[in-house]
Design a protein around this motif. Sequence first.
Motif, PDB file in Angstrom:
ATOM      1  N   SER A  34       0.836  -1.194   0.000  1.00 17.79           N
ATOM      2  CA  SER A  34       0.000   0.000   0.000  1.00 17.79           C
ATOM      3  C   SER A  34       0.870   1.242   0.000  1.00 17.79           C
ATOM      4  N   GLU A  36       0.400   3.705   2.009  1.00 18.87           N
ATOM      5  CA  GLU A  36       0.623   4.082   3.402  1.00 18.87           C
ATOM      6  C   GLU A  36       1.927   3.475   3.920  1.00 18.87           C
ATOM      7  N   SER A  37       2.151   2.192   3.641  1.00 23.13           N
ATOM      8  CA  SER A  37       3.397   1.563   4.093  1.00 23.13           C
ATOM      9  C   SER A  37       4.584   2.048   3.276  1.00 23.13           C
ATOM     10  N   PHE A  39       5.072   5.123   2.292  1.00 20.39           N
ATOM     11  CA  PHE A  39       5.503   6.393   2.866  1.00 20.39           C
ATOM     12  C   PHE A  39       6.493   6.174   4.011  1.00 20.39           C
ATOM     13  N   GLU A  40       6.373   5.024   4.700  1.00 28.92           N
ATOM     14  CA  GLU A  40       7.265   4.728   5.826  1.00 28.92           C
ATOM     15  C   GLU A  40       8.601   4.158   5.341  1.00 28.92           C
ATOM     16  N   ALA A  65      -4.875   8.811  -1.649  1.00 32.33           N
ATOM     17  CA  ALA A  65      -3.668   8.839  -0.830  1.00 32.33           C
ATOM     18  C   ALA A  65      -2.638   9.810  -1.415  1.00 32.33           C
ATOM     19  N   SER A  69      -1.419  13.791   0.151  1.00 34.83           N
ATOM     20  CA  SER A  69      -0.023  13.928   0.570  1.00 34.83           C
ATOM     21  C   SER A  69       0.704  14.799  -0.438  1.00 34.83           C
TER      22      SER A  69
END
Length: 212
Positions: A34, A36-37, A39-40, A65, A69
């Motif tokens: 994803s 979201e992961s 971005f980390e 998403a 951002s």
Amino acid sequence: MIRAFIVAESPLVRSGLENLLAASGASVVGRSASLESLFEQIMDADPDVVLVDASGDSYEAALDALVSSDFTTETPVILLTDHSRPGWTAEALRAGVRAILPTEVSADQLAAALQAASAGLVVVHPSEIPAVLPQASVALSPLAELAEPLTPREREVLQMLASGLVNKEIAAKLSISEHTIKFHVASILGKLGASTRTEAVSLGIRRGLVLL
């Protein structure tokens, strides 16, 4: 070699994209299920391009998403989608997405898109053009043969029009009168079915009458 990060929910899709990237001459520096992961993980991977599988229902989620951002301002993103939706496609480009390609993109096409996106260019597959510019779907339809071909002189004038020269400059280069140039331009527009010089040049390019 382009360093790419893959974002795809399905492990099977991730594997397929990895093979496609390898065939495109790129290296895979990371994988994520994803955004979201991603971005980390992005700081450690330091990719040149992020390839996002946005097929099926994941297109809207991926776009939301990205829009929420500022990720695309720092890293080129390529979206792979299996459908065109005018609002989403245009919004993706506004959000900073560098390329929108079909999921069935070839290795050669992907290689070209990777190079372009990493260089800061925007890439849109021909299948996406109607979604971004609906009026272009008519302009891109197959061209019928000209009822009357352009003469060598008219092709010469058309080439000069494409170079941005005005009548006076063309007349000077060809050592003929401006009146004669006006006659040639009118004839070119009539034969190509164009209403403006710009349209004539565009049609000339599509017909292979203008060398770029």
